[in-house]
Design an enzyme around this catalytic site. Structure first.
Site, PDB file in Angstrom:
ATOM      1  N   GLU A 102      25.782  68.393  74.297  1.00  0.00           N
ATOM      2  CA  GLU A 102      26.744  67.994  75.316  1.00  0.00           C
ATOM      3  C   GLU A 102      27.989  67.416  74.644  1.00  0.00           C
ATOM      4  OE1 GLU A 102      24.156  65.304  77.320  1.00  0.00           O
ATOM      5  OE2 GLU A 102      22.875  66.935  78.017  1.00  0.00           O
ATOM      6  N   LEU A 126      24.677  70.553  80.876  1.00  0.00           N
ATOM      7  CA  LEU A 126      24.088  69.224  80.787  1.00  0.00           C
ATOM      8  C   LEU A 126      22.601  69.282  81.136  1.00  0.00           C
ATOM      9  CD1 LEU A 126      26.140  66.307  82.282  1.00  0.00           C
ATOM     10  CD2 LEU A 126      23.909  66.128  81.186  1.00  0.00           C
ATOM     11  N   GLU A 165      19.043  68.621  78.824  1.00  0.00           N
ATOM     12  CA  GLU A 165      18.497  68.409  77.483  1.00  0.00           C
ATOM     13  C   GLU A 165      17.272  69.266  77.202  1.00  0.00           C
ATOM     14  OE1 GLU A 165      19.353  66.047  79.625  1.00  0.00           O
ATOM     15  OE2 GLU A 165      21.077  65.082  78.675  1.00  0.00           O
ATOM     16  N   PHE A 224      22.460  60.358  73.660  1.00  0.00           N
ATOM     17  CA  PHE A 224      21.920  59.013  73.405  1.00  0.00           C
ATOM     18  C   PHE A 224      20.399  59.144  73.400  1.00  0.00           C
ATOM     19  CE2 PHE A 224      26.113  57.835  74.831  1.00  0.00           C
ATOM     20  CZ  PHE A 224      26.404  56.661  74.143  1.00  0.00           C
ATOM     21  N   ASP A 225      19.742  58.180  72.772  1.00  0.00           N
ATOM     22  CA  ASP A 225      18.285  58.245  72.620  1.00  0.00           C
ATOM     23  C   ASP A 225      17.552  58.534  73.920  1.00  0.00           C
ATOM     24  OD1 ASP A 225      19.556  55.760  72.901  1.00  0.00           O
ATOM     25  OD2 ASP A 225      18.716  55.055  71.020  1.00  0.00           O
ATOM     26  N   PRO A 263      14.311  63.907  78.533  1.00  0.00           N
ATOM     27  CA  PRO A 263      14.048  65.118  79.321  1.00  0.00           C
ATOM     28  C   PRO A 263      13.541  66.279  78.459  1.00  0.00           C
ATOM     29  CG  PRO A 263      16.223  64.207  79.857  1.00  0.00           C
ATOM     30  CD  PRO A 263      15.689  63.414  78.692  1.00  0.00           C
ATOM     31  N   HIS A 277      21.176  53.262  76.786  1.00  0.00           N
ATOM     32  CA  HIS A 277      22.057  53.664  75.690  1.00  0.00           C
ATOM     33  C   HIS A 277      21.688  52.990  74.366  1.00  0.00           C
ATOM     34  CE1 HIS A 277      24.455  55.092  79.069  1.00  0.00           C
ATOM     35  NE2 HIS A 277      25.125  55.833  78.223  1.00  0.00           N
TER      36      HIS A 277
HETATM   37  C1  LIG Z   1      20.091  62.703  81.149  1.00  0.00           C
HETATM   38  C2  LIG Z   1      21.453  62.322  80.687  1.00  0.00           C
HETATM   39  N1  LIG Z   1      22.055  63.045  79.735  1.00  0.00           N
HETATM   40  C3  LIG Z   1      23.260  62.683  79.257  1.00  0.00           C
HETATM   41  C4  LIG Z   1      23.897  61.595  79.742  1.00  0.00           C
HETATM   42  C5  LIG Z   1      25.250  61.160  79.142  1.00  0.00           C
HETATM   43  N2  LIG Z   1      26.317  61.350  80.121  1.00  0.00           N
HETATM   44  C6  LIG Z   1      26.744  60.339  80.890  1.00  0.00           C
HETATM   45  S1  LIG Z   1      27.846  60.838  82.021  1.00  0.00           S
HETATM   46  C7  LIG Z   1      27.805  62.421  81.486  1.00  0.00           C
HETATM   47  C8  LIG Z   1      28.609  63.474  82.189  1.00  0.00           C
HETATM   48  C9  LIG Z   1      28.218  63.574  83.637  1.00  0.00           C
HETATM   49  O1  LIG Z   1      29.003  64.507  84.304  1.00  0.00           O
HETATM   50  P1  LIG Z   1      28.904  64.687  85.866  1.00  0.00           P
HETATM   51  O2  LIG Z   1      27.484  64.854  86.272  1.00  0.00           O
HETATM   52  O3  LIG Z   1      29.815  65.778  86.244  1.00  0.00           O
HETATM   53  O4  LIG Z   1      29.355  63.315  86.489  1.00  0.00           O
HETATM   54  P2  LIG Z   1      30.767  62.588  86.330  1.00  0.00           P
HETATM   55  O5  LIG Z   1      30.682  61.734  85.116  1.00  0.00           O
HETATM   56  O6  LIG Z   1      31.805  63.653  86.240  1.00  0.00           O
HETATM   57  O7  LIG Z   1      30.890  61.769  87.559  1.00  0.00           O
HETATM   58  C10 LIG Z   1      26.940  62.537  80.409  1.00  0.00           C
HETATM   59  C11 LIG Z   1      26.680  63.779  79.657  1.00  0.00           C
HETATM   60  C12 LIG Z   1      23.250  60.873  80.746  1.00  0.00           C
HETATM   61  N3  LIG Z   1      23.797  59.778  81.295  1.00  0.00           N
HETATM   62  N4  LIG Z   1      22.028  61.260  81.203  1.00  0.00           N
END
Ligand SMILES: Cc1ncc(C[n+]2csc(CCOP(=O)(O)OP(=O)(O)O)c2C)c(N)n1
Ligand SMILES: Cc1ncc(C[n+]2csc(CCOP(=O)(O)OP(=O)(O)O)c2C)c(N)n1
Ligand SMILES: [Mg+2]
Ligand SMILES: [Mg+2]
Lengths: 358, 390, 358, 390
Positions: free
Chosen positions: C45, C74, C76, C99-100, C105, C145
């Protein structure tokens, strides 16, 4: 820790005892819990009409309806995630994962939510849910059907990890797990599902609730620490040990029953008394449950130990195919081998003195 | 242009200047399962008439397949297999999957798809290794281009996507065909695999064998979708619906999809409507969750009978050819039985050498321990220590 | 175990060394690996255009194109599952988990496939893939995180678990991980991403490959066993310890570098020499990495130990919120406290003699 | 009849007697995002005219919302928040989500949805607890009926399904509204949640705020679907597409879907097309992955301006009312700032009591250890031992 389940007065009355399997005791525990509390809901793959692939939920959908005992779509993360939401609303979901390895898809829900929701919300949203996981090998299952995943659960703060080894414990601990206001991973030893004991479902023996180990066999020479599927192995080893060694060994066998919380009191008291200990489990040894147990004993009983705490565990390999599993599983001989290495004579020698120059 | 840039997809702009996006219409499946052999009505009018050679090849394969399923089930009764999930009733899908693949294509089967692997050319004894229990996997995946039989549901689907994507990155004309059950479509991995395939336009075809059940759970408790093929549009993947008991139809749909995949047209989701005539495995009791008349209704649409009738109607098959084919299947079944009746060679020390490329010291110590134990048991005092007592 | 990466002859030449961060060294390792081998593919990602949220993949998409350094959807489990398929075809995927906790998933793919594919296929389908996981706390990250999930990975046979603590190790170990024909969980200590050292990317110091611990500071009084983010803490504690105790302690600090395979040889040799050991890590203590390490030392060094092996670890709680994390993380004082309890004087006393009657 | 039996779904019969199934047509979304306020064109002809009171309530809320977002972002610069994922540009969705809910309904927000929680009535300081970092969660979820802000993407969706299902089992007329981003739709949990909701006909509404990006990853790399709303049909769930910058349209669509859910009509998937005007969080640099003109194009469709214009056109708003509203928002922002500038009360010993219902001996020992350390630091020799040296 004691969410001890209240028992009818005649508890354990020998009169009405009849042979029952662990599977039947678990089934009865679910039924009694569902009768006692309308908030208890059973859910999982094939738990309804079929009654589960191990028949542990047999008859529940019929008695309580599909809303209380629900077949779910085939999606373990979804099952556990939905159960989290149900618990948030005040229900007490009891989830069945069909086999140990099939709980892995739900790992994120377990670690990131189930184990943390109470803490996150300062007690506002407790997670009174139970995840039943048939675990361990010895049933000739193909790949992914015989894993011992307790090390993962033990390393996750916020959940309890419980595993019965006897018919009465199966009943009592499952009732306690469902009654607990905390999430419990309830590990059911697959190969003991068909193990039998004389048992009276109308007056089940009381079980002291989650967090208490039990001395299954008192002894003086050394302590065998074990749980779940390895309890019968250790008891058999203890019997055999009476004939071994110089004058025979009198082994104490402790059934931990609950890996989290860990009953340090019972364990430490025993090892301080016997001065020797062997931890026995099926799970791979490296970074397995025995690591914590041996480390803890080594620390807390340092001045009482006559020999290092040894571990007899599954090898550090993926679980073997059915035709080879007997070579992997800790059996009586492997336990006795370890006992024999507990420095009974003076002069400690290493198992493999030339192994790697150590 | 890189392979990842070839596909222009949904990139919404502010509503006032909303741009046209992928047209959903061509992604939606047909209203009725596509069929060539037809139902009770017999020869279909529409559709291109398949070649006789293919029809005969499919016929031979389903007859062999049916016999193979029976034989494997019998082997469980004799304790020669730990378990067998039969594809009886699904032979059309199995055989069509095995035969539709090009030489360099890969098959990603589940535990129920041993017949598809056999149809692709994998040795039937080697394919049964997992289910016999002598090892987890018995054939050379790279040589046969058949991934290991996969037990954790739907987890093989992203593997198929990854392999297909890798092949495309290398410029190889290779497609992957991934098999999954109706139940398996509920898993997150199904979703993630389809999405990756669509976004990366990976040359992969997903064949859902909708046999009506996930063990005891009927489809109505698994999904509320109009059909499983309707899942395609949500990924931008065309969905196809096919009569899964019609080997010719399944073969045609898969061939088309694989060709499209190989030529850069992206993935396809195919739902084949079929039925599991036997229990989930030999260990299952299907009478606990389904009525005999449902099974009977499906028996009337048996894939083997359907194809036999189709061939007879086309004048491609007579009684003699039918019995010759059955006899040939019988001989193969005998051969399988004979080979499976030999005890597999087992080496307990094989537990260790494949865990890592090079053994760790820790595993070496454990291997030594096991060797010592085995030696003690063999040259022991006859008391059986080490081997028998457990 | 030694997939040692060949190094240019002038390796380590002090001349051209310049301050570099661990993040930069990791970035360089990826770049060099991708240049050296067209089969190396980076995916995850935000790893492409953005260069990763920690910028470890910065510039790779630009240099090698999006096909070699790919932003993924997105998902995992999908990322790791797709990587498995790529590895089956002969590529060497390097996956970043953001992040860890967001690696959870993918747990089923990791345990049920990545760790077992080689064994399942008797070597037919090896899994030469690397999973990079930023781990640990101390960066003020909100929930999910800052997890330390190494206990889960250690308990999974079939994968290697590697974690650097220095700039040169970050480079050398990541190259070795990518070069390995086995799957490697490569744990990157988040709070060391910005740690600096003088380093020459054109002539990086050689690292002996996966599976070798290193003595970061020789000492005689006791051994501190640690890895990743706790290495600097232990080194600081060792410095401080020179002033503590009766005559000051001379602590040996071992950086394990690789949790699997575990370098028992180096560890055991050190503890047999010093007679005392403390294991230090951020991960919760119960059933954490320290359990295995302490148990192993207690067994293999039984007759050499002057005191029980102690553990200084994160508490057995979900990782705390940013404003409280400093109370959770093992710091210098907590390490020194443990060292002080290593029975320097005769007469062993328990930490909480009245705790639970033990 | 139990709640699980009410919904008749896909149960295929043999192809010859194929029965009609759910009609997919009504499940497909509209071709263009539904809008009330319209684009540049102004007042729309079609559609029921919303009530003035609602329009004014929405307007007030988006103005407050915009100011709240600005204030929270400013607080990160002052070190008062660990991080803030702003919903600037998405205020229409946030506010509509908060206001469309019935009193007994539940909201399941993600980290970006603090404004939705505020619009629902949660105290803004309490809602920021997670992002300030004094605890993981700051408000009473049961009292506010707002689940904790969820960080692991899409994992809150099955929670919403489970809660809604539980409410239905209890006979309570409660619906759940679950928020997720466009990126989050790629996760397996999205899939599993939608499927459970559909099969169990749970009273839940899924609102996808498609803001074009998952951190740096644009939608085209996330999906190849015609639209995210097209994912509904694959579950048997109606999909709706709405202009996510049009608060009135979002409010209307959500209200309708929640009503339907509460009255047993099952789940709905709503895709709101919007845009994240700010960076992912204050820690992100959006210029690395998107061009200024794209942002400008969306600014022209600003949800606050859109609603202001709509109200002016309807004669519901004049300059005076606009400045009054802005001033009120300013005062609330001041209040938030003042309260956030107070250091939160921290108790390190709170690390232990909430892990389990009753503390374990092990945790008690650790709590004692920490207490000892804190005491040593406080009454120590001044050398700073225990607290400062790390
Ligand atoms: C399972 C998981 N993987 C990765 C992340 C790291 N992460 C936080 S926000 C984000 C992007 C999320 O995008 P979106 O679903 O479109 O929501 P937005 O931030 O645009 O509101 C990522 C990859 C996470 N929080 N949870
Ligand atoms: C992840 C996972 N969960 C559960 C199981 C147990 N299990 C094995 S087969 C099966 C049913 C699968 O149904 P379907 O996908 O329709 O395939 P079929 O067996 O009908 O071919 C289940 C639940 C599994 N193998 N993997
Ligand atoms: Mg099926
Ligand atoms: Mg987004």
């Amino acid at each position: 820790m004691s969410t001890a389940v209240r028992q009818p007065p005649e508890a354990g009355a020998t009169a009405a005892r009849k042979p029952a399997t662990m599977g039947q005791a678990l089934n009865r525990a679910l039924r009694d819990a569902m009768r006692a509390d309308p908030d208890v809901h059973v859910m999982g793959e094939d738990v309804g009409t079929l009654g589960g692939v191990f028949r542990v939920t047999d008859g529940l959908a019929k008695e309580f309806g599909e809303d209380r005992c629900s077949d779910t779509p085939l999606a373990e993360a979804g099952i556990l995630g939905v159960a989290v939401g149900m618990a948030m609303y005040g229900l007490r979901p009891v989830v069945e994962m069909q086999f140990d390895a099939f709980a892995f898809p739900a790992f994120e829900q377990l670690v990131s939510h189930v184990s943390r929701m109470r803490n996150r919300t300062r007690g506002g949203l407790p997670m009174p849910l139970t995840v039943r996981v048939p675990y361990g090998g010895g049933i000739g299952g193909v790949e992914h059907h015989s894993d011992s995943s307790e090390a993962y659960y033990m390393a996750t703060p916020g959940i309890h990890v419980v595993t019965p080894a006897t018919v009465p414990d199966a009943y009592g601990l499952l009732r306690a797990a469902i009654a607990s206001d905390d999430p419990v991973i309830f590990l059911e030893p697959k190969r003991l599902y068909w193990s039998k004991a004389d048992w009276n479902p109308e007056a089940p023996e009381p079980v002291p609730g989650i967090g208490k180990a039990v001395v299954r066999r008192p002894g003086t020479s050394a302590t065998l620490l074990t749980y779940g599927p390895s309890v019968p192995v250790c008891l058999e080893a203890a019997e055999a040990a009476r004939e071994e060694g110089a004058e025979g060994w009198d082994l104490e066998v402790i059934d931990l029953r609950s890996l989290v919380p860990f009953d340090e009191e019972t364990v430490v008291a025993s090892v301080r008394r016997t001065g020797r200990a062997v931890v026995v489990h099926e799970s791979p040894g490296f970074a397995g449950p025995g690591g914590e147990i041996a480390a803890r004993i080594s620390e807390r009983c340092f001045h009482y130990l006559e020999a290092p705490v040894l571990r007899v565990a599954g090898f550090d390999i993926p679980y073997p195919p059915p035709m080879l599993e007997r070579h992997h599983l800790p059996g009586v001989d492997r336990v006795l081998d370890a006992v024999a290495r507990l420095q009974w004579e003076s002069g400690w020698t290493e198992r493999h003195p030339d192994g790697g120059g150590i | 242009m890189t392979v990842l840039e070839q596909h222009s997809a949904y990139a919404p702009t502010p509503p006032p200047s909303w741009r046209p996006r992928t047209d959903p219409a061509p992604l939606l499946p047909e209203a009725e399962p596509y069929s060539v052999l037809g139902g009770e009505g017999g020869v279909r009018e529409s559709g291109v008439e398949p070649e006789a050679e293919l029809l005969l090849r499919l016929y031979e394969a389903v007859v062999h397949g049916r016999r193979y399923n029976e034989q494997a089930t019998a082997l469980t009764k004799q304790g020669r297999l730990a378990v067998y999930p039969s594809s009886t009733g699904q032979e059309a899908c199995q055989v069509a999957a095995g035969l539709a693949l090009g030489e360099r294509d890969w098959l990603f089967p589940s535990y129920r798809d041993t017949l598809a692997a056999v149809a692709r050319g994998v040795d039937p004894v080697e394919v049964l290794s997992l289910l016999r229990g002598d090892w987890h996997h018995g054939y050379d995946s790279r040589a046969t281009r058949v991934a290991p039989l996969c037990t954790p549901l739907a987890t093989q689907l992203p593997h198929a996507v990854g392999l297909a994507h890798a092949a495309r990155l290398r410029g190889d004309e290779v497609a992957a065909l991934a098999l999954v059950g109706d139940g398996g479509t509920s898993e997150g991995d199904f979703h993630e695999a389809l999405n990756f395939a669509a976004v990366w336009q990976a040359p992969v075809v997903f064949l859902v064998q909708n046999n009506g059940f996930a063990i005891s759970v009927p489809l109505a408790k698994q999904t509320a979708a109009p059909s499983l093929a309707h899942k395609g549009v949500g990924y931008g993947v065309p969905g196809r619906l096919v009569d899964g008991n019609d080997a010719v139809a399944v073969h045609e749909v898969l061939t088309e999809a694989l060709d499209r995949a190989r030529s850069g047209g992206g993935p396809t989701l195919v739902e084949a409507v079929t039925y599991r005539l036997e229990a989930h495995t030999n260990a299952d009791d299907a009478t606990r969750y389904r009525a005999a008349d449902e099974v009977e209704a499906w028996r009337a649409h048996d894939p083997v009978a359907l194809l036999e009738r189709g061939l007879r109607e086309r004048g491609l098959l007579d009684d003699e050819a039918v019995s010759a084919t059955r006899e040939a299947a019988e001989r193969r079944a005998e051969d399988l039985r004979a080979r499976m009746n030999q005890d597999p060679e087992l080496d307990p020390e094989e537990l260790f050498p494949h865990v890592y490329a090079q053994g760790t010291q820790q595993l070496q110590e454990q291997a030594v321990q096991l060797r010592d134990e085995l030696a003690a048991a063999e040259f022991g005092d006859g008391s059986g220590a080490g081997e028998d007592r457990r």
